[in-house]
Design a protein around this motif. Structure first.
Motif, PDB file in Angstrom:
ATOM      1  N   THR A  60       0.880  -1.165   0.000  1.00  0.00           N
ATOM      2  CA  THR A  60       0.000   0.000   0.000  1.00  0.00           C
ATOM      3  C   THR A  60       0.923   1.222   0.000  1.00  0.00           C
ATOM      4  N   TRP A  61       0.626   2.137  -0.903  1.00  0.00           N
ATOM      5  CA  TRP A  61       1.574   3.233  -1.161  1.00  0.00           C
ATOM      6  C   TRP A  61       0.841   4.571  -1.287  1.00  0.00           C
ATOM      7  N   GLY A  62       1.428   5.587  -0.680  1.00  0.00           N
ATOM      8  CA  GLY A  62       0.954   6.956  -0.883  1.00  0.00           C
ATOM      9  C   GLY A  62       2.149   7.834  -1.210  1.00  0.00           C
ATOM     10  N   PRO A  63       1.941   8.924  -1.951  1.00  0.00           N
ATOM     11  CA  PRO A  63       3.069   9.799  -2.280  1.00  0.00           C
ATOM     12  C   PRO A  63       3.589  10.513  -1.027  1.00  0.00           C
ATOM     13  N   ALA A  64       4.853  10.952  -1.079  1.00  0.00           N
ATOM     14  CA  ALA A  64       5.467  11.623   0.071  1.00  0.00           C
ATOM     15  C   ALA A  64       4.789  12.968   0.310  1.00  0.00           C
ATOM     16  N   ARG A  65       4.321  13.598  -0.752  1.00  0.00           N
ATOM     17  CA  ARG A  65       3.589  14.875  -0.630  1.00  0.00           C
ATOM     18  C   ARG A  65       2.620  14.995  -1.792  1.00  0.00           C
ATOM     19  N   LEU A  66       1.887  16.082  -1.809  1.00  0.00           N
ATOM     20  CA  LEU A  66       0.858  16.277  -2.831  1.00  0.00           C
ATOM     21  C   LEU A  66       1.451  16.132  -4.238  1.00  0.00           C
ATOM     22  N   VAL A  67       0.690  15.498  -5.113  1.00  0.00           N
ATOM     23  CA  VAL A  67       1.153  15.317  -6.492  1.00  0.00           C
ATOM     24  C   VAL A  67       0.234  16.109  -7.415  1.00  0.00           C
ATOM     25  N   ARG A  68       0.846  16.839  -8.344  1.00  0.00           N
ATOM     26  CA  ARG A  68       0.104  17.714  -9.273  1.00  0.00           C
ATOM     27  C   ARG A  68      -0.532  16.859 -10.374  1.00  0.00           C
ATOM     28  N   SER A  69      -1.602  16.148  -9.999  1.00  0.00           N
ATOM     29  CA  SER A  69      -2.229  15.235 -10.955  1.00  0.00           C
ATOM     30  C   SER A  69      -3.495  15.886 -11.492  1.00  0.00           C
ATOM     31  N   SER A  70      -4.364  15.083 -12.121  1.00  0.00           N
ATOM     32  CA  SER A  70      -5.605  15.679 -12.643  1.00  0.00           C
ATOM     33  C   SER A  70      -6.641  15.874 -11.537  1.00  0.00           C
ATOM     34  N   PHE A  71      -6.417  15.250 -10.360  1.00  0.00           N
ATOM     35  CA  PHE A  71      -7.366  15.309  -9.240  1.00  0.00           C
ATOM     36  C   PHE A  71      -8.788  15.057  -9.743  1.00  0.00           C
ATOM     37  N   ALA A  72      -8.959  13.965 -10.495  1.00  0.00           N
ATOM     38  CA  ALA A  72     -10.281  13.655 -11.034  1.00  0.00           C
ATOM     39  C   ALA A  72     -11.275  13.541  -9.890  1.00  0.00           C
ATOM     40  N   GLY A  73     -12.434  14.189 -10.042  1.00  0.00           N
ATOM     41  CA  GLY A  73     -13.410  14.056  -8.981  1.00  0.00           C
ATOM     42  C   GLY A  73     -14.556  15.030  -9.080  1.00  0.00           C
ATOM     43  N   ASP A  74     -15.474  14.872  -8.122  1.00  0.00           N
ATOM     44  CA  ASP A  74     -16.627  15.752  -8.025  1.00  0.00           C
ATOM     45  C   ASP A  74     -16.558  16.348  -6.625  1.00  0.00           C
ATOM     46  N   GLN A 132       4.264  17.797  -6.425  1.00  0.00           N
ATOM     47  CA  GLN A 132       5.310  17.116  -7.190  1.00  0.00           C
ATOM     48  C   GLN A 132       4.747  16.758  -8.565  1.00  0.00           C
ATOM     49  N   ARG A 133       5.585  16.691  -9.582  1.00  0.00           N
ATOM     50  CA  ARG A 133       5.133  16.215 -10.885  1.00  0.00           C
ATOM     51  C   ARG A 133       4.881  14.710 -10.782  1.00  0.00           C
ATOM     52  N   PRO A 134       3.847  14.184 -11.456  1.00  0.00           N
ATOM     53  CA  PRO A 134       3.585  12.750 -11.385  1.00  0.00           C
ATOM     54  C   PRO A 134       4.809  11.910 -11.760  1.00  0.00           C
ATOM     55  N   GLY A 189      10.495  -3.010  -9.593  1.00  0.00           N
ATOM     56  CA  GLY A 189      11.757  -3.572 -10.089  1.00  0.00           C
ATOM     57  C   GLY A 189      12.364  -4.589  -9.149  1.00  0.00           C
ATOM     58  N   ALA A 190      12.119  -4.457  -7.862  1.00  0.00           N
ATOM     59  CA  ALA A 190      12.731  -5.378  -6.877  1.00  0.00           C
ATOM     60  C   ALA A 190      11.725  -5.683  -5.771  1.00  0.00           C
ATOM     61  N   PRO A 191      10.671  -6.439  -6.114  1.00  0.00           N
ATOM     62  CA  PRO A 191       9.618  -6.667  -5.110  1.00  0.00           C
ATOM     63  C   PRO A 191      10.046  -7.657  -4.029  1.00  0.00           C
ATOM     64  N   ALA A 192       9.664  -7.364  -2.775  1.00  0.00           N
ATOM     65  CA  ALA A 192       9.956  -8.279  -1.666  1.00  0.00           C
ATOM     66  C   ALA A 192       8.644  -8.938  -1.244  1.00  0.00           C
ATOM     67  N   PRO A 193       8.564 -10.280  -1.251  1.00  0.00           N
ATOM     68  CA  PRO A 193       7.324 -10.965  -0.894  1.00  0.00           C
ATOM     69  C   PRO A 193       6.784 -10.518   0.466  1.00  0.00           C
ATOM     70  N   GLY A 194       5.459 -10.474   0.582  1.00  0.00           N
ATOM     71  CA  GLY A 194       4.815 -10.077   1.836  1.00  0.00           C
ATOM     72  C   GLY A 194       4.198  -8.698   1.717  1.00  0.00           C
ATOM     73  N   ARG A 195       3.606  -8.261   2.841  1.00  0.00           N
ATOM     74  CA  ARG A 195       2.954  -6.950   2.842  1.00  0.00           C
ATOM     75  C   ARG A 195       3.943  -5.863   3.232  1.00  0.00           C
ATOM     76  N   ALA A 196       3.744  -4.672   2.697  1.00  0.00           N
ATOM     77  CA  ALA A 196       4.561  -3.525   3.102  1.00  0.00           C
ATOM     78  C   ALA A 196       3.765  -2.251   2.857  1.00  0.00           C
ATOM     79  N   ALA A 197       4.182  -1.185   3.524  1.00  0.00           N
ATOM     80  CA  ALA A 197       3.518   0.114   3.369  1.00  0.00           C
ATOM     81  C   ALA A 197       4.587   1.181   3.142  1.00  0.00           C
ATOM     82  N   TYR A 198       4.297   2.097   2.234  1.00  0.00           N
ATOM     83  CA  TYR A 198       5.264   3.158   1.903  1.00  0.00           C
ATOM     84  C   TYR A 198       4.575   4.510   1.790  1.00  0.00           C
TER      85      TYR A 198
END
Ligand SMILES: NC(=O)c1ccc[n+]([C@@H]2O[C@H](COP(=O)([O-])OP(=O)(O)OC[C@H]3O[C@@H](n4cnc5c(N)ncnc54)[C@H](OP(=O)(O)O)[C@@H]3O)[C@@H](O)[C@H]2O)c1
Length: 272
Positions: free
Chosen positions: A189-203, A221-223, A235-244
């Motif tokens: 499960t992954w979230g960016p370190a800070r806000l990312v300048r994406s399309s922010f699709a939504g209502d 941040q730029r995507p 590129g280098a996955p480690a088996p099991g669960r992790a969070a970043y």
């Protein structure tokens, strides 16, 4: 050649990843609603243009629909033998409760039901890969009790904050089911370190729209820069669960009833 499946691969961070993996020579399946965005994305891939087009596939789908999510999973199972990486990045932010034509709360359907169907339905294809990995862009760290099992679709007391925390927690628990079935799988499960300048699709309301636009421009941040850590994980996955968060590994949130809660989620979606 690796096969990489990206939901929400037409815009924002999903598109940045699709561009990277196509430029790197991987086969990439992009899922989103807009073919026009996919066509535009292909023009930004670097390297041999014809080869990238041959390695790119687009599947149009509304992933807030359970039927559409099931259709995509069936399509992938029928046309692919193996998936090396599954990146779940489809996003449509809703500040208010919204019911889909199928009668589901839309955010729960997009941010959890669809992801559950992808993770469980694609398990055989992921098992066929040597080093399979799922990167689920659900920001980790929601509290263990964030799920209301008596009202998963929040008919009562919906708020953006509650709904967001519940789906994030559910996606962390989904990792228990996924890695329980396949111990060789890396589930992040992954979230960016800070806000990312994406399309922010939504209502969303005016306030959130303006805040996202202003803060995104000032601090975002730029995507392409934000997805660097995801590229490294794939590129280098480690088996099991992790969070970043970004490139920083976090301690997984653990509760007393995690296995039971994961089983309750599975039972609830199984009734669909
Ligand atoms: N941006 C941030 O700062 C931030 C922060 C924390 C977490 N995240 C997470 O990171 C992930 C990517 O976010 P982002 O901001 O880069 O996304 P984004 O730019 O808003 O793009 C959203 C993507 O989802 C697709 N999408 C939206 N509704 C869909 C639907 N009903 N069915 C299928 N596809 C749909 C869109 O494609 P179409 O238009 O083609 O449908 C688009 O490709 C999300 O999980 C988000 O929650 C982002």
């Amino acid at each position: 050649m690796r096969t990489i499946v990206i939901t929400g691969g037409t815009d924002g961070m999903g598109a940045a990843l699709a561009r990277h993996f196509l430029s790197a020579g991987d086969r990439v399946v992009v899922i989103g609603r807009s073919r026009a965005k996919f066509d535009a994305l292909l023009t930004t891939v670097t390297g041999d243009d014809r080869s990238a087009k041959q390695r790119a596939e687009f599947i149009a789908a509304d992933l807030s629909s359970v039927a559409d999510s099931r259709r995509v999973v069936e399509h992938l199972r029928a046309h692919h033998e193996r998936i090396d990486a599954l990146v779940l990045a489809a996003s449509f932010i809703r500040q208010r409760r919204h019911t889909t034509a199928e009668g589901h709360e839309a955010s729960w359907a997009l941010f959890f039901l669809s992801k559950y169907l992808f993770v469980t339905g694609l398990a055989p294809l992921l098992r066929a890969a040597e080093r399979p990995v799922i990167v689920n862009t659900a920001v980790p760290g929601a509290r263990a009790g964030a799920i209301d099992f008596d009202d998963l679709e929040m008919r009562e007391g919906f708020t953006f904050t509650r709904s967001n925390a519940q789906q994030r927690r559910a996606n962390e628990l989904l990792g228990l089911l996924a890695t329980g079935e396949n111990p060789g799988l890396a589930y992040v499960t992954w979230g960016p370190a800070r806000l990312v300048r994406s399309s922010f699709a939504g209502d969303v309301g005016k306030g959130m729209k303006i805040a996202a636009a202003v803060l995104g421009r000032l601090l975002g941040q730029r995507p392409d820069a934000a997805v660097g850590p995801i590229i490294d994980i794939v590129g280098a996955p480690a088996p099991g669960r992790a969070a970043y968060r970004g490139a920083k590994k976090l301690t997984l949130t653990v509760g007393d009833h995690d296995d039971r809660d994961a089983a309750r989620l599975a039972a609830a979606v199984g009734d669909e």
